[in-house]
Motif scaffolding. Structure first.
Motif, PDB file in Angstrom:
ATOM      1  N   ARG A   1       0.863  -1.183   0.000  1.00 29.40           N
ATOM      2  CA  ARG A   1       0.000   0.000   0.000  1.00 29.40           C
ATOM      3  C   ARG A   1       0.890   1.221   0.000  1.00 29.40           C
ATOM      4  NH1 ARG A   1      -2.508  -3.230   4.137  1.00 29.40           N
ATOM      5  NH2 ARG A   1      -4.486  -4.088   3.428  1.00 29.40           N
ATOM      6  N   TRP A   2       0.372   2.378  -0.413  1.00 28.40           N
ATOM      7  CA  TRP A   2       1.196   3.575  -0.480  1.00 28.40           C
ATOM      8  C   TRP A   2       0.325   4.808  -0.298  1.00 28.40           C
ATOM      9  CZ3 TRP A   2      -0.233   0.440  -4.389  1.00 28.40           C
ATOM     10  CH2 TRP A   2      -1.013   0.996  -5.414  1.00 28.40           C
ATOM     11  N   GLY A   3       0.992   5.914  -0.023  1.00 25.01           N
ATOM     12  CA  GLY A   3       0.292   7.185   0.114  1.00 25.01           C
ATOM     13  C   GLY A   3      -0.541   7.277   1.385  1.00 25.01           C
ATOM     14  N   GLY A   4      -1.306   8.354   1.457  1.00 23.16           N
ATOM     15  CA  GLY A   4      -2.124   8.594   2.644  1.00 23.16           C
ATOM     16  C   GLY A   4      -3.170   7.526   2.860  1.00 23.16           C
ATOM     17  N   ASP A   5      -3.705   6.972   1.780  1.00 26.01           N
ATOM     18  CA  ASP A   5      -4.750   5.960   1.922  1.00 26.01           C
ATOM     19  C   ASP A   5      -4.232   4.661   2.533  1.00 26.01           C
ATOM     20  OD1 ASP A   5      -6.560   7.686   0.830  1.00 26.01           O
ATOM     21  OD2 ASP A   5      -6.405   6.866  -1.208  1.00 26.01           O
ATOM     22  N   SER A   6      -2.910   4.490   2.550  1.00 28.33           N
ATOM     23  CA  SER A   6      -2.352   3.219   3.026  1.00 28.33           C
ATOM     24  C   SER A   6      -2.565   3.022   4.519  1.00 28.33           C
ATOM     25  CB  SER A   6      -0.856   3.148   2.704  1.00 28.33           C
ATOM     26  OG  SER A   6      -0.146   4.159   3.402  1.00 28.33           O
ATOM     27  N   LEU A   7      -3.015   4.075   5.205  1.00 30.78           N
ATOM     28  CA  LEU A   7      -3.321   3.924   6.636  1.00 30.78           C
ATOM     29  C   LEU A   7      -4.517   3.018   6.847  1.00 30.78           C
ATOM     30  CD1 LEU A   7      -2.832   7.646   7.772  1.00 30.78           C
ATOM     31  CD2 LEU A   7      -1.274   5.720   8.121  1.00 30.78           C
ATOM     32  N   SER A   8      -5.328   2.856   5.819  1.00 31.40           N
ATOM     33  CA  SER A   8      -6.509   1.999   5.917  1.00 31.40           C
ATOM     34  C   SER A   8      -6.204   0.616   5.339  1.00 31.40           C
ATOM     35  CB  SER A   8      -7.679   2.618   5.145  1.00 31.40           C
ATOM     36  OG  SER A   8      -8.734   1.684   5.005  1.00 31.40           O
ATOM     37  N   ALA A   9      -6.661  -0.408   6.051  1.00 31.73           N
ATOM     38  CA  ALA A   9      -6.473  -1.781   5.568  1.00 31.73           C
ATOM     39  C   ALA A   9      -7.307  -2.058   4.324  1.00 31.73           C
ATOM     40  CB  ALA A   9      -6.830  -2.778   6.663  1.00 31.73           C
ATOM     41  N   GLU A  10      -8.260  -1.181   4.022  1.00 29.46           N
ATOM     42  CA  GLU A  10      -9.119  -1.371   2.851  1.00 29.46           C
ATOM     43  C   GLU A  10      -8.539  -0.734   1.598  1.00 29.46           C
ATOM     44  OE1 GLU A  10     -11.781  -3.296   3.072  1.00 29.46           O
ATOM     45  OE2 GLU A  10     -11.194  -3.583   5.160  1.00 29.46           O
ATOM     46  N   SER A  11      -7.389  -0.061   1.721  1.00 29.08           N
ATOM     47  CA  SER A  11      -6.830   0.627   0.562  1.00 29.08           C
ATOM     48  C   SER A  11      -6.262  -0.375  -0.442  1.00 29.08           C
ATOM     49  CB  SER A  11      -5.729   1.600   1.005  1.00 29.08           C
ATOM     50  OG  SER A  11      -4.659   0.882   1.608  1.00 29.08           O
ATOM     51  N   LEU A  12      -6.058   0.121  -1.659  1.00 33.53           N
ATOM     52  CA  LEU A  12      -5.599  -0.740  -2.745  1.00 33.53           C
ATOM     53  C   LEU A  12      -4.201  -1.276  -2.468  1.00 33.53           C
ATOM     54  CD1 LEU A  12      -5.964  -1.818  -5.683  1.00 33.53           C
ATOM     55  CD2 LEU A  12      -4.836   0.292  -6.445  1.00 33.53           C
ATOM     56  N   ARG A  13      -4.011  -2.544  -2.797  1.00 30.67           N
ATOM     57  CA  ARG A  13      -2.689  -3.155  -2.759  1.00 30.67           C
ATOM     58  C   ARG A  13      -2.284  -3.470  -4.199  1.00 30.67           C
ATOM     59  NH1 ARG A  13      -1.176  -5.122   2.421  1.00 30.67           N
ATOM     60  NH2 ARG A  13       0.517  -6.226   1.366  1.00 30.67           N
ATOM     61  N   TRP A  14      -1.055  -3.132  -4.562  1.00 25.53           N
ATOM     62  CA  TRP A  14      -0.523  -3.465  -5.879  1.00 25.53           C
ATOM     63  C   TRP A  14       0.952  -3.799  -5.700  1.00 25.53           C
ATOM     64  CZ3 TRP A  14      -3.132  -5.026  -9.797  1.00 25.53           C
ATOM     65  CH2 TRP A  14      -2.608  -5.027 -11.095  1.00 25.53           C
ATOM     66  N   VAL A  15       1.559  -4.392  -6.699  1.00 27.86           N
ATOM     67  CA  VAL A  15       2.940  -4.829  -6.558  1.00 27.86           C
ATOM     68  C   VAL A  15       3.859  -3.649  -6.232  1.00 27.86           C
ATOM     69  CG1 VAL A  15       3.318  -4.690  -9.052  1.00 27.86           C
ATOM     70  CG2 VAL A  15       4.794  -6.140  -7.654  1.00 27.86           C
ATOM     71  N   ARG A  16       3.644  -2.532  -6.868  1.00 24.92           N
ATOM     72  CA  ARG A  16       4.315  -1.261  -6.595  1.00 24.92           C
ATOM     73  C   ARG A  16       3.266  -0.180  -6.833  1.00 24.92           C
ATOM     74  NH1 ARG A  16       7.361  -4.540  -5.060  1.00 24.92           N
ATOM     75  NH2 ARG A  16       9.615  -4.752  -5.410  1.00 24.92           N
TER      76      ARG A  16
END
Length: 749
Positions: A141-156
């Motif tokens: 996860r990355w960026g500000g949204d990464s604080l949430s477990a629901e945010s997008l996951r991608w390889v990079r």
């Protein structure tokens, strides 16, 4: 019909993940569209370090209209039931159809028509779902949204999405990244935005911006360019498919460049230099016309430099020089310590928490290898060399070089052993005691190597079986199947006639005694010539000996091992032996099936039971396969199965009753079969005793005509009970003879 283009632009995708990611993207896209009733004429996928792309050719403009008929309740059902059915269909009562059912009642039916959807709307739903569910081995996860477990996951971090159906953008949003028609070219040659018109100009437009999308094309560019660069310097490139694929996964615009390093580094073992270049730097090695390693390398740049790559090569040369300097330092430091001293460290290295240290394993392997030579199971090996090789084989695990390059264990030890004056046979055994490590690897045949190699593999197999770590399904964490396969390859390649039962019991006894801390009490008496060795314990003054089969297994000094429960030890050793032998037999079946041997013939020989000489098993299988593929073999098999079916139907089992000549007048065909059995039975038995299986099959082949004639002319189930019994016994006699060669009931056909 229209083509759809999808590009997912991100930061660098690891090379090892790209091939599977391409396959996963195609699979998931096809499945999602298939669920909506859409199917592309063809799918193409591409992967580079920065992008994952797909082109779906020949998509219709919309999905087809779907008509569905649904059966409802009876027409006179309660109002609540009918109302529920109406809600589920979205229809009114007037839109339902009443039909008469088989019982004369009236049943309601609904016809639901779902109009087609635009392909763009299907894609707009499918692609975000694919992105969110994509099965990367590792993601982030990355960026500000990464604080949430629901945010997008991608390889990079995902940076852009191109989604074009024909020339139109398919609009959707994934975690704040909007789909569009813009992408970027090569990071250095064309970092600015590029607008893609459609799937038709995507590949060529990116090529013009220094991005080769097709991984296969990048591999060809690297292979041809690297070979040409080496050839221009009078060298030959060392081909490496894995390295080729990795470099193709690291570059979008690959440019192979030739460089060199200080020839003084060639004092370091060749394998260390090559592995340093391959593992740390992703360089290809080169050799001269004589096949010797050259002080040169080929690196693959991701840019077409204005100076022809001179600065890139110079930078890579400096980095490689530092790596090789480290390797040479490790090599020189390791040489200062004799291998014999390094074996002391093995007592501090855990082999497995339940199987003790490497030092204990080495002691068992050394004793087992010595026993094999003493018992003449492995012939032609110098016992002193066997002991030295077994005790030094793992010593390099304590060296700096193996710590840096674990894949060189054994090989590095052989270099140190040679430098420190060990005999050639010891050096070779240290180098090859892990071989074969996989498909296509060399199979050792020299006696010292074979003894150490077999002992090491048997100790591993019996050890892990003893703690319940047996392979099951796809689970094999300790690579026991590979260990077993290597063991079998050595036996077959060397033609070793080994008593596996004896070897496995010996291995198990050494393991159990070692676990009790009593290995020092074990000795090996001379081979005894006795016919009565089967599971025998001989008590003597101050010691006792356990024998198994034709080989003395082990002698204990019972004064040093007062706590050994002899019966329990032997029971456990025998159980382990039988379990591992069954496992090896199963592996042999798999190996032979893969080699093209019919599985039913392998089963036919193994079904005889009591066989632990695998070379003899394979010789019998080979002769059997040659026989059953002849006309004689085919006909005899048919006759055997006919006889077996008759005997089974009559519940006739007279195999153990001595054969007696019938007292009544025999039919000519009956007499002919008896004469054939009288003649061929001793020949087949003698051939089997001499292990001349082709000759045994030839004896069976002579039964073909008499058996055929017997079934054509003789009535087995004669009304006369005496004749019937004699003829059933004759068939049983024939079955018994054939079953001594193989269990023909297992053979298909």
């Amino acid at each position: 019909m229209a083509d759809f283009l999808l590009e997912l632009l991100s930061e660098e995708i690891p090379a090892r993940m790209q091939v599977k990611a391409s396959a996963d993207l195609a699979r998931m896209f096809e499945a999602r569209l298939g669920d909506a009733g859409l199917r592309a004429e063809s799918l193409e996928t591409f992967a580079t370090p920065r992008r994952l792309a797909l082109i779906a050719r020949g998509l219709p403009a919309e999905t087809e209209t779907v008509r569905e008929e649904r059966r409802g309740p009876r027409a006179d059902a309660p109002d609540a039931a009918i109302a529920g059915f109406l809600r589920s269909t979205g229809l009114s009562r007037e839109q339902l159809e009443e039909r008469e059912d088989k019982k004369g009642g009236r049943t309601l039916f609904a016809t639901i028509e779902r109009p087609g959807r635009s392909t763009a709307s299907v894609i707009a739903e499918a692609v975000p779902a694919i992105i969110r569910d994509f099965p990367w081995p590792k993601s982030m996860r990355w960026g500000g949204d990464s604080l949430s477990a629901e945010s997008l996951r991608w390889v990079r971090p995902l940076q852009g999405i191109v989604a074009l159906l024909g020339e139109e953008i398919v609009p959707f949003d994934v975690a704040g990244v909007r789909s569009g028609a813009a992408t970027v070219g090569h990071r250095f040659h064309h970092p600015g935005a590029i607008t893609i018109g459609s799937a038709n100009d995507y590949v060529e437009k990116l090529r013009a911006c220094h991005v080769v999308l097709d991984p296969a094309e990048r591999r060809r560019i690297i292979a041809d360019g690297a070979a040409a660069a080496a050839s221009a310097a009078g060298l030959v490139l060392v081909e490496d498919d894995g390295l080729l694929a990795e470099n193709a996964g690291l570059t979008e615009w690959p440019v192979p460049l030739l460089g060199g390093f200080d020839p003084a580094f060639l004092d370091v073992p060749r394998e260390v230099i090559q592995l340093t270049m391959r593992t740390n730097q992703k360089y290809f090695a080169c050799v001269d016309a004589d096949g010797a390693l050259a002080p040169s390398f080929v690196c693959v740049a991701n840019v077409e430099a204005s100076d022809g790559g001179a600065a890139i090569v110079d930078g890579n040369r400096k980095v490689l020089a530092a790596r090789l300097a480290d390797a040479r330092f490790f090599w020189e430091q390791d040489l200062k310590v004799p291998l014999e001293q390094r074996t002391e460290k093995l007592s501090g290295i855990v082999f497995h928490e339940r199987l003790g240290t490497l030092g204990e394993k080495v002691e068992r392997v050394a004793r087992l290898a010595q026993w094999m030579v003493q018992e003449r199971i492995v012939r032609g090996a110098d016992p002193a060399h066997v002991e030295a090789a077994a005790r030094l084989a793992k010593a390099d695990l304590g060296t700096e070089l193996v710590g840096e390059f674990p894949e060189l264990q054994g090989l590095i030890g052989s270099y140190y052993a040679r430098a420190q004056g060990q005999p050639d046979s010891v050096v070779e055994a240290i180098r090859d005691h892990y071989r074969p490590a996989g498909q296509g690897d060399a199979v050792p045949t020299s006696p010292v190597t074979v003894a150490v190699n077999l002992a090491d593999r048997l100790d591993t197999l019996v050890g892990f079986f003893s703690i319940g770590e047996r392979p099951s399904g796809s689970r094999d964490p300790f690579a026991l199947r590979r260990a077993a396969l290597g063991f079998l390859q050595i036996l077959i390649r060397s033609g070793l006639r080994v008593p596996l039962g004896d070897m496995l019991v010996q291995t198990a006894v050494l393991l159990i005694v070692s676990r009790m801390g009593a290995l020092s009490s074990v000795s090996f008496p001379d081979l005894l010539d006795s016919d009565d060795h089967e599971h025998e314990i001989t008590a003597e003054v101050g010691s006792f000996t356990y024998r198994h089969g034709d080989h003395v297994v082990v002698r204990w000094n019972s004064a040093l091992t007062p706590n050994i429960e002899r019966g329990k030890l032997i029971e456990e050793a025998t159980d382990l032996s039988e379990a591992v032998l069954e496992f090896l037999a199963d592996r042999l079946k798999v190996q032979q099936r893969e080699a093209g041997v019919r599985h039913d013939l392998i089963d036919a020989v193994f079904s005889l039971g009591g066989e632990d000489d695998l070379v003899r098993v394979l010789a019998r299988v080979k002769a059997l396969q040659a026989f059953v593929e002849t006309a004689e073999g085919t006909d005899l098999l048919a006759g055997y199965k006919r006889a077996t079916n008759i005997l089974k139907k009559e519940d006739w089992d007279e195999d153990g009753i001595p054969w007696h000549q019938p007292s009544f007048d025999l039919a000519a065909e009956e007499a002919e079969l008896i004469q054939a059995l009288d003649a061929q039975e001793p020949r087949a038995k003698m051939a089997l005793e001499d292990e001349e299986f082709e000759r045994a099959m030839a004896a069976l082949a002579r039964l073909r005509a008499p058996v055929d004639a017997f079934f054509d002319k003789v009535t087995v189930n004669d009304p006369d009970a005496v004749k019937r019994r004699a003829r059933l016994n004759l068939l049983a006699r024939m079955r018994t003879l054939v079953d001594q060669v193989a269990d023909f009931s297992k053979i298909e056909g």
